[in-house]
Enzyme design. Structure first.
Site, mmCIF file in Angstrom:
data_model
loop_
_atom_site.group_PDB
_atom_site.id
_atom_site.type_symbol
_atom_site.label_atom_id
_atom_site.label_comp_id
_atom_site.label_asym_id
_atom_site.label_seq_id
_atom_site.Cartn_x
_atom_site.Cartn_y
_atom_site.Cartn_z
ATOM 1 N N SER A 25 -9.796 1.599 2.777
ATOM 2 C CA SER A 25 -8.907 2.356 1.929
ATOM 3 C C SER A 25 -7.841 1.530 1.218
ATOM 4 O O SER A 25 -7.219 2.009 0.268
ATOM 5 C CB SER A 25 -8.219 3.429 2.765
ATOM 6 O OG SER A 25 -7.364 2.817 3.717
ATOM 7 N N SER B 254 -10.047 -0.742 7.012
ATOM 8 C CA SER B 254 -9.434 -0.526 5.699
ATOM 9 C C SER B 254 -8.717 -1.717 5.089
ATOM 10 O O SER B 254 -8.305 -1.667 3.935
ATOM 11 C CB SER B 254 -8.463 0.662 5.760
ATOM 12 O OG SER B 254 -9.167 1.876 5.650
ATOM 13 N N LYS C 197 0.845 -1.194 0.000
ATOM 14 C CA LYS C 197 0.000 0.000 0.000
ATOM 15 C C LYS C 197 0.882 1.247 0.000
ATOM 16 O O LYS C 197 1.911 1.300 0.682
ATOM 17 C CB LYS C 197 -0.897 -0.027 1.239
ATOM 18 C CG LYS C 197 -1.995 1.029 1.241
ATOM 19 C CD LYS C 197 -2.859 0.898 2.499
ATOM 20 C CE LYS C 197 -4.018 1.874 2.497
ATOM 21 N NZ LYS C 197 -4.849 1.740 3.715
#
Ligand code: ZN
Lengths: 476, 471
Positions: free
Chosen positions: B141, B165, B66
């Site tokens: 996210s 997330s 990420k």
């Protein structure tokens, strides 16, 4: 209010001291002063994204030592908070500080109570390019993050200070104490000691606290004294002319003696304090307390009191020695030599210190044993004071043994023997008018006769002995 | 090769069936050809992974990371315009640790800006699309990581979970996502959203992969004071049965508005299977769970408002208005650099911490947080694990909820309580609703990852979820 009301200042002090750790408060960068800019930096003290603080254990240790030195209550558990505000010298947009659970609470130094002592990180150093010297109106500003993250202890007093002079004297006591604790360089020019003052006034006899102003960042004890004077005068002027003091943050310009407002109470920051989620609470163990206690030396105020009460030194002499750890240490090593009288030792350590400027006597050529022996020669009247001073000069310059110097230079005192009696007789004979005055009861006139004897004996005569012989020979 | 799970690929490399370099290049090419906008950076052609020891446990199976994790010399933009082109001078501890364990950096994955969002629509680099239906969001996210793993352009990926997330995008993309115990994975080098909640974790094709990756992520880090040593080593799960396992079900929470019937159906079917595998189902209550969302949307924005203060145009990232004075530089940089959702949360958080409001908002929210942790403590006195759906809905359409942040926030209903309590929870795919994957969330007490992974493995075997066909 009428003009004849008398006002007293009510002053509280906030002192920031940079702690003498090897590394910064929350990262491993070394502390420095005067190095090229931005070389002692890392992701943590630059506030780079993703970086996290780690508490410097040595800073906690030094903070505990300060708390112990001023008799604070040491919090078994304390936490760090974030103090949020934007400024280019604050890379994270918040300062990691302490808020409602500081490391040390309460305490007292001299006659001023301590409110709290807490730990935080220093900001970076800003230099504003351009005429104003301030960020507003400067052409540009440059930031040196070497200083950013230096550990600071903030010491906050209760509003117990009643005059500018007291503020200066107390700050000096604090500085001496912190220096002897070894926790900081306490150097105002280099910024390792900085002071703000909270100032209000009130009619003498009133016990309430009135609206205060904060005088920021004065960078010498002299400016602090002058700044407080100026601010107290300003407040009295306002009140006497029927006005009200406004709570604001002020700047004192020592060049113009003028006080200007930095920001009003309405413009005050809302720091949005909240517990620092990147750190866990500091819990103080018995081992940490023991380690800190073991490193706290006897401090100047306690030492001065001991010198005065158990050694019989005058308060001034005691303070003079106690305020400089190196003088006190030397003094005590002179006392360790057999049978040296403390008051005499204090006098002669002071004499020696005066000859060494700011130097440490332990680093001089004068051995404590030599100074003790010099004092011994003086107290046994083998030499007089003048000769002793000459010997001390020689010791400072070359070192050596006082007795050998006395013998080599012929500085030994002339005792009560015939040599001195003859010299006194000759002096009386040479000054008949003076002798007459003495016979008439005016002993103060004796000077020229003593001077004559001293000249004849190259200063080796004892003044008291000369006086005794003069009276004897004049049949008084 | 691309049909293999990460564990199977590691085994294949260990056997010499395929080389680590081959595996890296295969996935590199797939990531470079990605059409879902799952990536913000892919290792350039010719990249060779740093040398690893021959017995490195992850064998060279490449890793999607990420964008929130700092990677030295590689763009780390956290989905934000304000960090466009930012090249960190250091690598996040956990990424470093995994590289040393044999999982080299393959690509950086797209995300909602600073991890604020549940749909990946808040990325400054464009939304990621759901490989099950490209008109739909992949969740967020960590939506880039989830889409990449589901589409098979990365064998596995790292995400971060602050309020769901990792778990929610895993649910929406039909893969496995583990939100570990707070503190078990170092946060050093993870660009902070809400420090007391953020936690890195794995997004993987199956439970075994999650265990394998997580097992290499844990460990106390001297650079993160809030990190803790995990009391257990993480074993690869083997359980086939759930005999003697008590699974708590908070029935009252499942009656909330807005939970899709298809989600409830898949969830109930999975509970049925759990019973068949020998588990005992126990009704439980989490009395304060209904306040979790409100508490979270005070605490997380409060911490975020402070964490994001460093983006001021002074040292790195975007700088606008630098010639117009300090205040102009701050306002232009932050106005132009942050997206709407980030600004919204900075405003909420700043307000919640303001003098005079602190006690009513932040102080109160922290009390709720303590109550929720107490609820879980009481519940885990009676049960071993707690089950809920991961999210109340399946993947929704792009743009469907962007005008209504509140309905977007409601999607975190089931995930947030674990975040507030710092507890571990996993999402595994448990079926489809209208052709879209549904996530089943299993949570446990602190450091119970082995227990969670084992149970999830047994359920995974029984469910036999058909993953998206990789092409
Ligand atoms: Zn540093």
């Amino acid at each position: 209010m009428s003009a004849d009301v008398e006002y007293e200042p009510v002053i509280g002090l906030e002192i920031h001291v940079q702690l003498k750790t090897r590394t910064k408060m929350f990262c491993g960068c070394e502390l420095s002063f005067g190095d090229p800019p931005n070389i002692h930096v890392c992701p943590v003290c630059l506030g780079l994204p993703g970086s996290l603080p780690v508490v410097n254990a040595r800073a906690i240790h030094l903070g505990l030592m300060i708390g112990m030195a001023v008799g604070s209550e040491l919090a078994p558990r304390s936490i760090f908070h974030r103090k949020n505000y934007f400024y280019p010298d604050l890379p994270k947009g918040y300062q990691i500080s302490q808020f409602d659970l500081p490391l040390c609470l309460g305490g007292k130094l001299g006659d001023v109570r301590i409110h709290r002592v807490h730990l935080e990180e220093d900001a970076a150093k800003l230099t504003h390019v351009g005429e104003s010297g301030r960020i507003h109106g400067s052409d540009s500003s440059i930031v040196d993050y070497n200083r950013g993250g230096t550990p600071l202890a903030e010491i906050v007093t209760e509003p117990d200070v009643r005059s500018a002079e007291q503020a200066r004297e107390w700050l000096n006591m604090l500085r001496v104490t912190l220096r002897q604790l070894g926790v900081s360089d306490v150097n105002m020019e280099e910024g390792s000691l900085r002071c703000d003052a909270n100032i209000s006034i009130r009619p003498v006899g009133d016990t309430e606290l009135h609206t205060k102003t904060e005088l920021k960042n004065m960078n010498s004890f002299r400016y602090i004294e002058r700044g407080i004077h100026a601010e107290v005068a300003r407040q009295i002027e306002i009140v006497r002319s029927g006005g009200k003091v406004q709570g604001e943050t002020l700047h004192f310009d020592p060049r113009t003696e003028r006080i200007t407002s930095l920001r009003s109470k309405e413009e005050a920051h809302d720091y949005r304090y909240f517990p620092e989620p990147d750190l866990v609470p500091i819990t103080i163990s018995a081992e940490m307390l023991d380690a800190a206690r073991a490193e706290v030396p006897e401090l100047p105020t306690a030492r001065a009191e001991r010198y005065a009460s158990t050694l019989g030194l005058s308060d001034d002499a005691a303070k003079l020695l106690a305020d400089r750890a190196e003088l006190a240490a030397y003094f005590e090593s002179v006392l360790e030599v057999d049978s040296v009288e403390p008051v005499a030792a204090a006098n002669w350590v002071t004499e020696l210190a005066a000859r060494l400027d700011e130097g440490d006597p332990a680093g001089s050529k004068v051995e404590p044993r030599a100074l003790a022996s010099l004092i011994g020669l003086l107290s046994s009247k083998a030499i007089n004071v003048g000769a002793a001073r000459q010997v001390l000069d020689r010791l400072v310059a070359e070192g050596g043994d006082p007795l050998a110097i006395v013998e080599a230079e012929g500085l030994g005192a002339i005792g009560g023997g015939d040599e001195l009696a003859d010299a006194v007789a000759a002096a009386i004979a040479a000054n008949p008018d003076v002798a007459e005055k003495i016979r008439d009861g005016n002993m103060k006139a004796i000077g020229p006769i003593i001077g004559h004897v001293m000249k004849a004996t190259k200063g080796r005569a004892d003044g008291g002995e000369v006086t005794r012989l003069v009276r004897q020979q004049l049949g008084l | 090769m691309i049909e293999l799970s990460a564990k199977q690929l590691a085994d294949a490399i260990a056997r010499g069936d395929v080389s680590a370099a081959e595996a890296f290049e295969t996935y590199r090419a797939r990531a470079a050809a990605d059409e879902l906008n799952a990536y913000t950076w892919v290792a350039p052609e010719g990249t060779t992974a740093a040398p690893m020891s021959a017995d490195a446990p992850l064998r060279g199976v490449p890793l999607g990371v990420k964008d929130l994790f700092c990677t030295e010399g590689v763009p780390s933009q956290a989905g934000s315009r304000i960090l466009e082109g930012y090249l960190p001078p250091y690598t996040a501890s956990v990424v470093q640790r995994l590289a040393e364990a044999g999982a080299p950096l393959l690509a950086k994955t797209n995300q909602d800006e600073f991890a604020m969002g549940s749909s990946n629509e808040n990325s400054a680099y464009g939304p990621t699309r759901n490989p099950w239906d490209r008109e739909r969001i992949p969740g967020g996210s960590s939506g880039g990581s989830a889409a990449a793993v589901a589409a098979g352009s990365a064998p596995w990926a790292l995400g971060t979970d602050t309020g769901g997330s990792i778990r929610q995008p895993a649910a929406m993309c039909g893969i496995v996502g583990l939100k570990p115990t707070y503190g078990s994975v170092s946060r050093y080098g993870m660009i902070a959203f809400a420090s007391s909640l953020d936690q890195g974790g794995p997004l993987t094709r199956d439970v075994t992969d999650a265990a394998l990756l997580y097992g290499q992520m844990i460990g106390q880090d001297p650079c993160d004071s809030t990190s803790l040593a995990h009391p257990e080593t993480i074993a690869l799960p083997t359980a086939e049965r759930l005999d003697g396992i008590r699974i708590g079900v908070p029935r009252a929470d499942l009656a909330a508005d807005g939970i899709e019937p298809g989600v409830i159906a898949a969830f109930d079917a999975t509970l049925q299977r759990a019973q068949e595998l020998g588990a005992e189902l126990v009704d439980i209550e989490l009395p304060h769970a209904e306040h979790a969302l409100a508490a979270y949307y005070v605490i997380a924005p409060a911490e975020a408002s402070s964490n994001l203060s460093r983006f001021d145009g002074v040292r790195y990232g975007l700088r606008h208005g630098g010639d117009e004075g300090l205040m102009a530089m701050y306002t232009h940089t932050r106005h132009d650099g942050f997206g709407d959702e980030v600004k919204r949360r900075i405003l909420i958080g700043t307000y919640a911490l303001s003098s005079g409001y602190y006690d009513a908002y932040y102080g109160r929210a922290q009390q709720v947080r303590t109550k929720i942790a107490d609820d879980f403590r009481a519940a885990f006195g009676r049960v071993d694990l707690i089950a809920t759906p991961t999210a109340p809905t399946t993947a929704f359409k792009l743009g469907e909820k962007t005008a209504d942040p509140l309905s977007m926030y409601l999607g975190d209903l089931f995930t947030i309580p674990y975040s507030l309590a710092g507890l571990p929870a996993i999402s595994i795919p448990c079926g489809l609703s209208d052709g879209l994957p549904v996530g089943f969330q299993l949570g446990g007490p602190a450091f119970s990852e082995n227990r969670i992974l084992d149970a999830a493995h047994a359920l995974e075997q029984a469910i036999g979820f058909e993953p998206l066909e990789i092409s």
